[in-house]
Design an enzyme around this catalytic site. Structure first.
Site, PDB file in Angstrom:
ATOM      1  N   GLY A  12     -49.363  52.904 -37.147  1.00  0.00           N
ATOM      2  CA  GLY A  12     -49.021  52.237 -38.400  1.00  0.00           C
ATOM      3  C   GLY A  12     -47.564  52.432 -38.778  1.00  0.00           C
ATOM      4  N   GLU A  14     -44.995  50.606 -38.217  1.00  0.00           N
ATOM      5  CA  GLU A  14     -44.058  50.304 -37.128  1.00  0.00           C
ATOM      6  C   GLU A  14     -42.973  49.328 -37.584  1.00  0.00           C
ATOM      7  OE1 GLU A  14     -47.334  49.743 -37.039  1.00  0.00           O
ATOM      8  OE2 GLU A  14     -48.230  50.921 -35.432  1.00  0.00           O
ATOM      9  N   GLY A  15     -43.218  48.678 -38.713  1.00  0.00           N
ATOM     10  CA  GLY A  15     -42.316  47.620 -39.165  1.00  0.00           C
ATOM     11  C   GLY A  15     -42.975  46.248 -38.993  1.00  0.00           C
ATOM     12  N   ALA A  39     -52.796  49.530 -46.433  1.00  0.00           N
ATOM     13  CA  ALA A  39     -51.568  49.090 -45.775  1.00  0.00           C
ATOM     14  C   ALA A  39     -50.414  49.063 -46.768  1.00  0.00           C
ATOM     15  CB  ALA A  39     -51.774  47.690 -45.194  1.00  0.00           C
ATOM     16  N   GLY A  40     -49.232  49.317 -46.259  1.00  0.00           N
ATOM     17  CA  GLY A  40     -48.021  49.166 -47.066  1.00  0.00           C
ATOM     18  C   GLY A  40     -46.946  48.579 -46.177  1.00  0.00           C
ATOM     19  N   HIS A  41     -46.595  47.323 -46.410  1.00  0.00           N
ATOM     20  CA  HIS A  41     -45.615  46.646 -45.566  1.00  0.00           C
ATOM     21  C   HIS A  41     -44.367  46.367 -46.400  1.00  0.00           C
ATOM     22  CE1 HIS A  41     -49.093  45.002 -42.846  1.00  0.00           C
ATOM     23  NE2 HIS A  41     -49.097  46.314 -42.967  1.00  0.00           N
ATOM     24  N   ARG A 144     -74.948  46.587 -45.011  1.00  0.00           N
ATOM     25  CA  ARG A 144     -75.396  45.364 -45.700  1.00  0.00           C
ATOM     26  C   ARG A 144     -75.727  45.609 -47.166  1.00  0.00           C
ATOM     27  NH1 ARG A 144     -79.170  44.990 -40.934  1.00  0.00           N
ATOM     28  NH2 ARG A 144     -78.787  47.190 -41.275  1.00  0.00           N
ATOM     29  N   THR A 304     -45.395  54.046 -47.640  1.00  0.00           N
ATOM     30  CA  THR A 304     -45.205  52.971 -48.629  1.00  0.00           C
ATOM     31  C   THR A 304     -46.331  53.007 -49.659  1.00  0.00           C
ATOM     32  OG1 THR A 304     -44.339  51.652 -46.808  1.00  0.00           O
ATOM     33  CG2 THR A 304     -44.811  50.469 -48.821  1.00  0.00           C
TER      34      THR A 304
END
Ligand code: GDP
Ligand code: IMO
Ligand code: MG
Length: 433
Positions: A12, A14-15, A39-41, A144, A304
């Site tokens: 994770g 990586e850019g 996630a943090g982009h 479920r 991030t």
């Protein structure tokens, strides 16, 4: 009619966001297929920093439309916050530009509380999750018992479902973990309001993507997390709960393999990891500090999403070969070459050693990584600042040798070399390979 899949080739960060933003210039649709707001982009455009957690980085290319695929788990609170914060920064996020899958699963306050409770109750070391409720939400999906985004189409009915789910989770939190639970009425009330906000964005995204492909449009799938965090193929149990690999893109978007044109791996020029788990090439001391940075720059190695300092190490060629094999990489993008070059000398892991035997490839599962010692090739670094370089031949000889060694190890061409976080700070090599 092509689909390009972009995956993080490491653990994770990586850019992916930065490279997605670059490639989205040529895409019609940019789609996230897995994960959630764990996630943090970070993407920098003309000096403005955007931190995206759910919405694909393609939203910053104004011509592109975006999809949140059904392989994702969505926290409506953070999704609405992200829509609003992009809108206040002047980025249009209307239903014209953003479609949310009806089949994506919904993260609730109870899921977040359960994430923390499960971390504390583990018999082994804590995983160091982001605390966003990712694991419990995917667990409910597999059992479920989950709430799907489609339920938001009827906000009153959705509120009833949220309350029932919260009451069940409260029994678990209070009786099993001995912890306070979020109030079911509060959750039901606030999620009803959020459903009213998000309802216009809900769509049959698999149909929408099929239509886009049939119309000859280009789709870019933006991976989240890294393939070593993949639930099946990563360093289990130190993984996330979704399918971060290229295979996950097909199932998480509902697109067939015949549409795939390229599988692009994004790799940092060194290795980082947030959270617990094996890391054979991990560094400490001055070299680690130099690669991590002090936190004064936006690209320094601090999460991030959580702000945690990232663990750092030398680039691991064995794991990159694994990433290439697992995803069928056709191209590689390498990021942060400007940062690596600041070190006086470099190491690159080209094989592992165990009991006197050399392994250029991982002999088994990544969960066994602790048994191996990395074997390094050493090379000279480059004293020049490369952040202004735009042509491959203008890179220092030592930098080219380092990159070409990676290409030789993987048998995959490096098509993009990022030398800074801004859009123009990249060397593009379309003709290579
Ligand atoms: P992602 O999760 O894979 O999208 O990566 P993150 O956004 O979490 O972390 C990558 C960080 O590195 C971000 O702050 C980017 O702006 C930054 N970045 C990406 N490429 C480069 C580069 O080539 N040089 C520098 N200095 N920073 C970069
Ligand atoms: P991006 O998309 C780095 C890590 C967490 C933890 C493990 C499980 O920005 O690359 P989770 O909350 O998913 O259950 O945590 O996975 N992790 C990430 N590490 N980048 C990410 O996303 C991550 N998403 C989850 O730190 O070790
Ligand atoms: Mg990140």
């Amino acid at each position: 009619m092509p689909l390009d899949i972009l995956v993080g080739a490491q653990w994770g960060d990586e850019g992916k966001g930065r490279i997605t933003d670059l490639l989205a210039a040529q895409a019609d649709v940019v789609a996230r297929y897995s994960g959630g707001d764990n996630a943090g982009h970070s993407v920098t455009v003309d000096g403005r920093l955007f931190k995206l957690h759910l919405i694909p980085s393609g939203i910053l290319q104004t011509h592109a439309s975006c999809v949140l695929g059904h392989g994702m788990v969505l926290n409506p609170v953070t999704l609405v916050e992200e829509i609003d914060s992009l809108a206040s920064a002047g980025v249009e996020v209307s239903p014209r530009r953003l479609a949310v899958s009806l089949a994506a699963h919904v993260i609730t306050p109870a899921h977040r509380a359960l994430d923390g409770a499960e971390e504390r109750a583990r018999t082994g070391p804590a995983l160091g999750t982001t605390g966003r409720g990712i694991g419990p939400t995917y667990a409910d999906k597999a059992s479920r018992l989950g709430l799907r985004a489609e339920a938001m189409n009827d906000p009153d009915e959705f509120a009833i479902l949220v309350r029932a789910h919260a009451e069940r989770a409260a029994r678990l939190l209070e009786t099993f973990y001995g912890l306070p639970a979020p109030d079911p009425d509060d959750s039901a009330r606030s999620y009803r309001e959020l459903a009213l906000r998000l309802r216009p964005f809900l769509a049959d995204t698999t149909g929408l993507l099929a239509d886009a492909l049939a119309a000859g449009k280009t789709i870019l799938a933006e991976g989240a997390q890294g393939i070593l965090l993949d639930l099946d193929h990563g360093t289990y149990p130190y993984v996330t709960s979704s399918s971060a690999t290229a295979g996950g893109a097909l199932s998480g978007l509902g697109v067939g393999p015949r549409h795939v044109r390229r599988v692009i791996g994004v790799a940092k020029s060194f290795q980082t990891r947030v959270g617990a788990g094996p890391f054979p090439t991990e560094l400490s001391g001055h070299t680690a500090d130099a690669l991590r940075g002090s936190g004064s720059q936006p690209w320094d190695e601090f999460g991030t999403t959580t702000g945690r300092p990232r663990r750092v190490g030398w680039l691991d060629g064995v794991l990159l070969r694994y990433a290439s094999r697992l995803n069928g990489l056709t191209d590689l993008a390498v990021t942060k070459l400007d940062i690596l070059g600041q070190l006086p000398a470099l190491r690159l892991c080209t094989a592992y050693q165990r009991q006197g035997i050399r392994h250029p490839d991982l002999p088994g599962l990544p969960s066994m990584l602790e048994d191996f010692a990395p074997e390094y090739e050493e090379s000279a670094s480059w004293p020049q600042d490369v952040s202004g370089v735009r042509e491959y031949d203008a890179l220092p000889r030592e930098a080219r040798s380092y990159l070409e060694r990676i290409e030789a190890l993987l048998g995959v061409p490096i098509r993009w070399i990022s030398v800074g976080p801004e859009r123009p700070q990249v060397v593009v090599r379309e003709a290579v390979g």
